[in-house]
Design an enzyme around this catalytic site. Structure first.
Site: not given
Length: 674
Positions: A364, A366, A563
């Site tokens: 991912d 961000t 996250d």
């Protein structure tokens, strides 16, 4: 085996099982020594007649066998009742056979043929039974002491937490209270040189915290009002006032300890295979012992049946699969403890075993590749409104969102003292945007895909959006009642260690793919800086899940690093899910590996640890199999026709204990080799 606590504590200095075995060993060791000396040199010393000596050996051996060896016989019986043959099956059979035969030979020597006579008495083997039990007790003591070292990592983590906290009461007074008395919302003072008592947020003051004990980050981290702090980290310079947010078992430290303990109790796929092999192995060994007894009895030299009994006992003892049973769990326990000290938490043994096989990593953007703490850059309105109004409406809508980009927008609005309105009917479309009603307007805030889904025309702002994305900014469009109002740009800097981590993984031959909910142009700008060739932008959680499934169907072993809540499905689906410790609890609960600091370099550490651990497991298993493959024929007397040598049950017991100890100490080497 004796029960062990699920969670070690700092008070667990005395293992009750180790204490029990130590008592049994030292109390009976003198009896073992006397019996062995009498058996080997009694006829030369001439202190007693052969018959009297036999009775003395019986009296001295009985406490050793029946009391010191009691745990072994209980476990051996349980292994038969539960149909799970193991090392205790063989030890109890071997020592039991030697002892019972010797008791019968002592009480009723007349029932034995003349061939069983030696030096004026029927040959007895009390010394074999007592030495085997004493050596096994000694081997168990070594093993238990070594195993206690594997929990040293957990105990060191437990030792990091302070015992008290300085609480600031509502009336302004301060008092030191036990850590267990701290509650969420309490204001706590952390003075220079003290440890942060619990997880929380800085209310007042600024300082630098040494977080290396938990995260492996060597440099102190500056903390200011609004920043998060982790319990058990050291305050190096300034004074802080923090507000407690997570206490007790909810703190980062407690979660780390729980994850390490859970991983140490888990079983690797390789261990399950070893257990199955050990079960069949025990049955095969019993069969070999029976064959050995009858072959020697019928065709061996005189006294053939005595030789048959002793060699059968040697086969049972030397073939104990304790080394086989210890081979993988010892490596797992050491590896999980070592990983915890380097900021890498494995949820289970399967994650350690699978990590080295990973050939594809989906990341991912961000919070994974980037800091995850975006900063608002600008709002660009259409001609019908103003930049402040675009920011105000967007911030009002984003109050209900957990996304880092939303947090940046709300923070920017607060800094500009813009009055935020209440949001109604808030709805989050994870990964692409949010919807809701603000000031009687139906607002939609998100990426191009969401705008297209809502039928909002963004063409008028395409050029401005592309220009911002080319610089790596994330762009969100705001529409009210189906009409475009403007766009907002938020930038999220790449973590300083990310380029190094990505290069290390690419050099190791791992295929890296970025999949993010951000716009394609933004994703490509970040990927270009990191030299990542495969990029997917504006993807939904379901798209990430489909990407993982597609790669797996191609035969790839896939790891997913993320996250956020939107990463959770893909983290759970991946062969190895990797969560950032700085992310959401949902992500960490869905993953098999957690990087405490959120530093992608932890993936390289985890991969290296996985490779070393599996190599260590294979060494242990290989040693255990080779040891038994060589030891069983030797104990059965296969070499006797060629060398005239036989393996005494006592030496078989010594070899068995040493094999277990060697496996344990080989596993402990992992602490220094990783």
């Amino acid at each position: 085996m004796a029960l062990e606590p699920l969670m070690p504590s700092l008070d667990d200095d005395n293992n009750p099982e180790l204490k029990d075995f130590r008592r049994r060993f030292w109390w009976t060791l003198p009896l073992t020594v006397i019996v062995t000396v009498l058996a080997m040199f009694g006829h030369q010393l001439g202190w007693f007649s052969p018959g009297v000596q036999t009775w003395i050996e019986l009296v001295l051996s009985t406490p050793v066998v029946l009391w010191a060896g009691q745990p072994f016989f209980i476990r051996g019986w349980q292994s038969v009742v539960n149909r799970s043959p193991n090392m205790w099956t063989l030890i109890s059979l071997g020592t039991g056979a030697a002892y019972i035969y010797s008791v019968v030979a002592t009480i009723a020597p007349g029932i034995f043929p003349e061939s069983f006579m030696s030096m004026g008495r029927v040959s007895v083997y009390f010394e074999a039974a007592v030495v085997i039990i004493s050596l096994t007790l000694f081997g168990q003591m070594l093993e238990l002491r070594a195993r206690s070292q594997t929990s040293a990592a957990i105990k060191s983590l437990l030792g990091l937490a302070p015992k008290t906290a300085r609480r600031i009461n509502a009336d302004g007074t301060e008092e030191d209270v036990p850590l267990s008395h701290v509650h969420e919302g309490d204001r706590l003072r952390v003075r220079p040189g003290e440890k942060v008592p619990v997880d929380g947020t800085v209310d007042d003051g600024s300082s630098s915290l040494d977080e290396s004990m938990l995260t492996g980050e060597p440099l102190p981290v500056s903390k200011h009002p609004g920043d998060k702090v982790i319990g058990a980290t050291m305050n190096t310079s300034g004074a802080l006032v923090i507000r407690a947010e997570k206490v007790g078992s909810a703190t980062v430290l407690s979660q780390i300890v729980q994850l390490v303990a859970q991983a140490q109790r888990s079983r690797a796929p390789m261990q399950r295979m070893a257990d199955i092999v050990a079960g069949y192995f025990v049955v095969a060994v019993v069969a070999i012992a029976i064959v050995t007894f009858f072959v020697w009895g019928f065709i061996g030299q005189q006294p053939s049946w005595v030789y048959g009994l002793i060699n059968a006992v040697s086969v049972l003892i030397i073939a104990c699969p304790c080394a086989l049973g210890l081979a993988t769990p010892m490596s797992i326990m050491v590896a999980t403890g070592k990983g915890a000290t380097q900021g890498v938490l494995f949820r289970d043994a399967a994650a350690i075993e699978n990590f080295r096989k990973v050939d594809t990593l989906i990341v991912d953007k961000t919070g994974t590749l980037t800091e995850g703490r975006p900063t608002f850059e600008q709002a660009i309105p259409t001609e019908s409104t103003t930049a402040d109004e675009v920011l105000r409406l967007a911030a009002s809508l984003d109050q209900g969102s957990e996304h880092p980009l939303a947090h940046a927008i709300v923070e920017a609005a607060h800094e500009r003292s813009l009055p935020l309105s209440t949001v109604k009917e808030f709805e989050s479309s994870s990964g692409i945007g949010v919807r809701g009603e603000v000031d009687a307007k139906r607002l939609v805030l998100g990426n191009t895909a969401l705008m297209q889904h809502e039928g909002v025309d963004t063409a008028v702002m395409t050029e401005a959006a592309d220009s911002l994305r080319a610089k790596g900014a994330s762009v969100m469009f705001l529409a009210a009642d189906g009409r475009l109002m403007g766009l907002l740009a938020v930038s999220d800097p790449i973590k300083k260690n990310t380029p190094e981590a990505v290069k290390d993984l690419q050099d190791a031959g791992i295929r890296i793919i970025m999949a993010t909910g951000d716009g394609v142009a933004t994703a490509r700008a970040v990927a270009q800086q990191l030299k990542i060739d495969e990029v997917y932008g504006e993807v939904k959680p379901a798209d990430k899940l489909d990407l993982v499934s597609r790669l797996q169907s191609e035969g790839r072993l896939v790891a997913m690093a993320g996250d956020g809540i939107n990463d959770a499905p893909a983290l759970a689906k991946a062969d190895v899910g990797i969560a950032m410790g700085t992310g959401t609890d949902v992500a960490m609960n869905s993953a098999q590996v957690t990087l405490v600091k959120g530093d992608l370099r932890g993936i390289s550490i985890a991969r290296h640890l996985s490779e070393k651990t599996i190599a260590n497991m294979k060494q242990n298993l290989g040693f255990a199999f080779i040891y038994n493959a060589l030891g069983v024929p030797l104990a059965a007397g296969v070499l006797y026709p060629f060398t005239g040598l036989l393996l005494s049950p006592m030496f078989a017991a010594l070899a068995m204990s040493l094999s277990s100890a060697s496996v344990v100490f080989n596993a402990l080497r992992l602490r220094k080799s990783v």
